[in-house]
Write a protein that holds these residues in place. Structure first.
Motif, PDB file in Angstrom:
ATOM      1  N   UNK A  42       0.824  -1.209   0.000  1.00 61.21           N
ATOM      2  CA  UNK A  42       0.000   0.000   0.000  1.00 61.21           C
ATOM      3  C   UNK A  42       0.860   1.262   0.000  1.00 61.21           C
ATOM      4  N   UNK A  43       1.913   1.279   0.816  1.00 59.59           N
ATOM      5  CA  UNK A  43       2.788   2.450   0.894  1.00 59.59           C
ATOM      6  C   UNK A  43       3.587   2.637  -0.396  1.00 59.59           C
ATOM      7  N   UNK A  44       4.130   1.534  -0.927  1.00 61.16           N
ATOM      8  CA  UNK A  44       4.976   1.629  -2.112  1.00 61.16           C
ATOM      9  C   UNK A  44       4.168   2.009  -3.356  1.00 61.16           C
ATOM     10  N   UNK A  45       2.930   1.521  -3.446  1.00 59.05           N
ATOM     11  CA  UNK A  45       2.104   1.810  -4.628  1.00 59.05           C
ATOM     12  C   UNK A  45       1.876   3.307  -4.805  1.00 59.05           C
ATOM     13  N   UNK A  46       1.851   4.035  -3.692  1.00 58.52           N
ATOM     14  CA  UNK A  46       1.596   5.482  -3.756  1.00 58.52           C
ATOM     15  C   UNK A  46       2.825   6.272  -4.196  1.00 58.52           C
ATOM     16  N   UNK A  47       3.999   5.630  -4.258  1.00 55.48           N
ATOM     17  CA  UNK A  47       5.239   6.331  -4.606  1.00 55.48           C
ATOM     18  C   UNK A  47       5.951   5.688  -5.793  1.00 55.48           C
ATOM     19  N   UNK A  85      10.666  -0.183  -8.174  1.00 56.52           N
ATOM     20  CA  UNK A  85       9.977   0.981  -8.726  1.00 56.52           C
ATOM     21  C   UNK A  85      10.005   2.200  -7.830  1.00 56.52           C
ATOM     22  N   UNK A  86      10.357   2.020  -6.561  1.00 54.77           N
ATOM     23  CA  UNK A  86      10.404   3.173  -5.649  1.00 54.77           C
ATOM     24  C   UNK A  86      11.835   3.572  -5.302  1.00 54.77           C
ATOM     25  N   UNK A  87      12.799   2.672  -5.574  1.00 55.86           N
ATOM     26  CA  UNK A  87      14.212   2.956  -5.300  1.00 55.86           C
ATOM     27  C   UNK A  87      15.038   2.418  -6.474  1.00 55.86           C
ATOM     28  N   UNK A 142      11.557   1.954   2.377  1.00 59.65           N
ATOM     29  CA  UNK A 142      10.520   2.688   3.106  1.00 59.65           C
ATOM     30  C   UNK A 142      11.097   3.916   3.813  1.00 59.65           C
ATOM     31  N   UNK A 143      12.315   3.784   4.331  1.00 58.93           N
ATOM     32  CA  UNK A 143      12.938   4.944   4.982  1.00 58.93           C
ATOM     33  C   UNK A 143      13.223   6.046   3.961  1.00 58.93           C
ATOM     34  N   UNK A 145       9.677   2.201   9.576  1.00 57.35           N
ATOM     35  CA  UNK A 145       9.684   1.044   8.680  1.00 57.35           C
ATOM     36  C   UNK A 145      10.508  -0.121   9.222  1.00 57.35           C
ATOM     37  N   UNK A 146      11.594   0.181   9.949  1.00 55.71           N
ATOM     38  CA  UNK A 146      12.437  -0.911  10.453  1.00 55.71           C
ATOM     39  C   UNK A 146      11.655  -1.792  11.421  1.00 55.71           C
ATOM     40  N   UNK A 147      10.771  -1.168  12.223  1.00 57.73           N
ATOM     41  CA  UNK A 147       9.943  -1.951  13.141  1.00 57.73           C
ATOM     42  C   UNK A 147       8.945  -2.803  12.380  1.00 57.73           C
ATOM     43  N   UNK A 148       8.367  -2.229  11.321  1.00 63.03           N
ATOM     44  CA  UNK A 148       7.432  -2.971  10.484  1.00 63.03           C
ATOM     45  C   UNK A 148       8.103  -4.190   9.863  1.00 63.03           C
TER      46      UNK A 148
END
Length: 471
Positions: free
Chosen positions: A194-199, A280-282, A297-298, A305-308
């Motif tokens: 979900x987070x990556x799709x937005x970026x 696709x994000x990095x 994520x960072x 993100x590290x905790x996730x």
């Protein structure tokens, strides 16, 4: 004819199993997902993209998934028709006889035993790092093996025993625990998606295939999409553990094929989506880090993100460990029942309906290996063992179609023998892309197994005793 008759008698004796039949198709599917989705998705995707495949790591996952798919169809046919808790060992027994079955079982011990010890080491590393994030620092003496400057890798040792006790309690309880943890780690993956799709930035996918299909560098390292496929194949390692649950499935003829194929399809889709979003994000060149998902994520500004990722990895590895230990105990249980190892390990606890002796033996050995021996590159040999078992299962489908055409087959491979032949070719090709050192270690392991067979197993097997009785 006599040996075939005796072999059939030994296998048919397995039909009246003392193990508890309590697993549904849903349980079996989550068993496969629990074992297949682990560090591969959180770590291997980034490393393979940065060092071997680039954004085309998506193709690497597809190639590895297709090869595994051919093998899964072969497993499904044999699981439905032959059954038994020994997985590829049991199928090889029926198709090829005792010696090849022993070699196959010996390879599976490498796949499951060394794999479990290696995963326990990986879990311990993430566990120690997670504690350090909360300012809890464990001393090296209890987090490193003696060869690494410590006394024992206590977290790795301990987690094996926790899961060993869970397996002793019962397979249904173990399955419930696995189902809960699988949901936790899939939720973690869903949050990343979900987070990556937005970026998503498609410019990061250019060039899509920077290392080509396959080439060898001057230092001997293989790169390219095909080399990446042989690396990320580790992400598919373990889905075949579903087949070890044949004797504890409620309706194995129907549920085992469903569990095998559905878990593989689901995992393949997840791997493709995650690897595509990650690159696709990095930029792929930045992903050669110990935790590429957390790094990505960072980069997006998600400092938590590290905790996730730690939650996802710790949960993921626990289910991988649980299913590997489960599969190992059921394979050894089957080998013990055939007399290839001591028959004392094939005793089933009448109350819990679990083979407690073999579970405790596996827990003791794997915990000692995980706690006191740094496995290093030995863990890489797991890949070649898995591929070898896939090849033998595909060959077994063809052989049994010829030797026993009237064998009841509730699930049949479409386009036989094309599917198993493609499985042999694709898995064999992935084996050829592995380094020579891996082949040497694999060959050495098989030689040790052959020596053990001729020194003990051949003289104590039930098939040999039945043969002598008939003679």
């Amino acid at each position: 004819m006599l040996k075939q008759l005796l072999r059939t008698k030994v296998i048919s004796a397995h039909a009246d199993s003392e193990l508890k039949k309590c697993l549904s198709a849903f349980d079996l599917a989550l068993l496969g997902i629990g074992c297949a989705i682990g560090t591969g998705i959180f770590v291997l995707t980034g490393i393979a993209a940065a060092t071997q495949s680039g954004p085309a790591v998506v193709l690497s996952f597809i190639i590895a998934g297709v090869a595994s798919g051919f093998a899964a169809l072969a497993y499904a046919e044999l699981a439905a028709s032959v059954g038994g808790s020994g997985s590829a060992y049991g199928y090889s027994y029926v198709a090829f006889g005792e010696f090849i079955a022993w070699v196959m079982g010996w390879i599976l011990l490498l796949e499951y035993g060394v794999g479990a010890a290696a995963v326990a080491n990986g879990w311990a590393g993430y566990f120690v790092n997670t504690l350090s994030n909360f300012n809890v620092h464990l001393p090296d003496a209890v987090t490193k093996a003696p060869m690494m400057g410590g006394l024992i890798n206590l977290p790795a040792f301990a987690i094996i025993w926790v899961l060993t006790i869970l397996l002793v309690i019962g397979v249904k309880e173990s399955a419930r625990f696995n189902n809960i943890i699988v949901i936790i780690k899939l939720s973690t993956i869903a949050i990343f998606i979900a987070l990556a799709s937005a970026h998503l930035n498609t410019d990061n996918w250019q060039p899509f295939m920077p290392f080509g299909w396959f080439s060898t560098l001057e230092d001997g390292r293989n790169i390219g999409v095909l080399a990446g496929a042989s690396l990320v194949f580790f992400a598919y390692f373990g889905f075949d553990a579903v087949s070890t649950a044949a004797e504890e499935a409620k309706n194995p003829q129907r549920d085992l094929p469903i569990g095998l194929l559905s878990s593989l399809v689901f995992c393949t889709i997840v791997y493709i989506v995650v690897s595509g979003l990650l690159t696709g994000i990095v930029p792929y060149s930045e992903l050669n880090v110990s935790s590429p998902v957390a790094y990505a994520l960072s980069r997006l500004g998600h400092t938590w993100s590290s905790t996730l990722v730690a939650t996802g990895v710790l949960a993921g590895l626990i289910t991988v460990l649980l299913v590997l230990l489960y599969g190992l105990t059921r394979i050894l249980f089957s080998m013990s029942r055939d007399g290839l190892i001591s028959p004392i390990f094939s005793k089933v606890n009448p109350d819990r309906k679990t083979p407690t002796r073999i579970i405790f033996m596996c827990g003791a050995i794997v915990s000692l290996v995980a706690g006191f021996i740094p496995l290093g590159q030995l863990a890489e040999t797991v890949n070649i063992g898995t591929l070898a078992s896939f090849v033998m299962v595909c060959v077994g489908v063809i052989v049994l179609r010829i030797r026993q055409p009237n064998l009841p087959r509730p699930f049949k491979n479409p386009w036989n023998p094309l599917i198993p032949v493609l499985g042999i070719i694709s898995c064999g090709a992935l084996m050829s892309f592995l380094p020579a050192s891996t082949w040497i270690r694999f060959g050495s392991w098989i030689l040790v197994g052959i020596v053990f067979y001729f020194a003990y197993s051949m003289h104590h097997s039930k098939l040999n005793l039945l043969h002598k009785h008939k003679g």
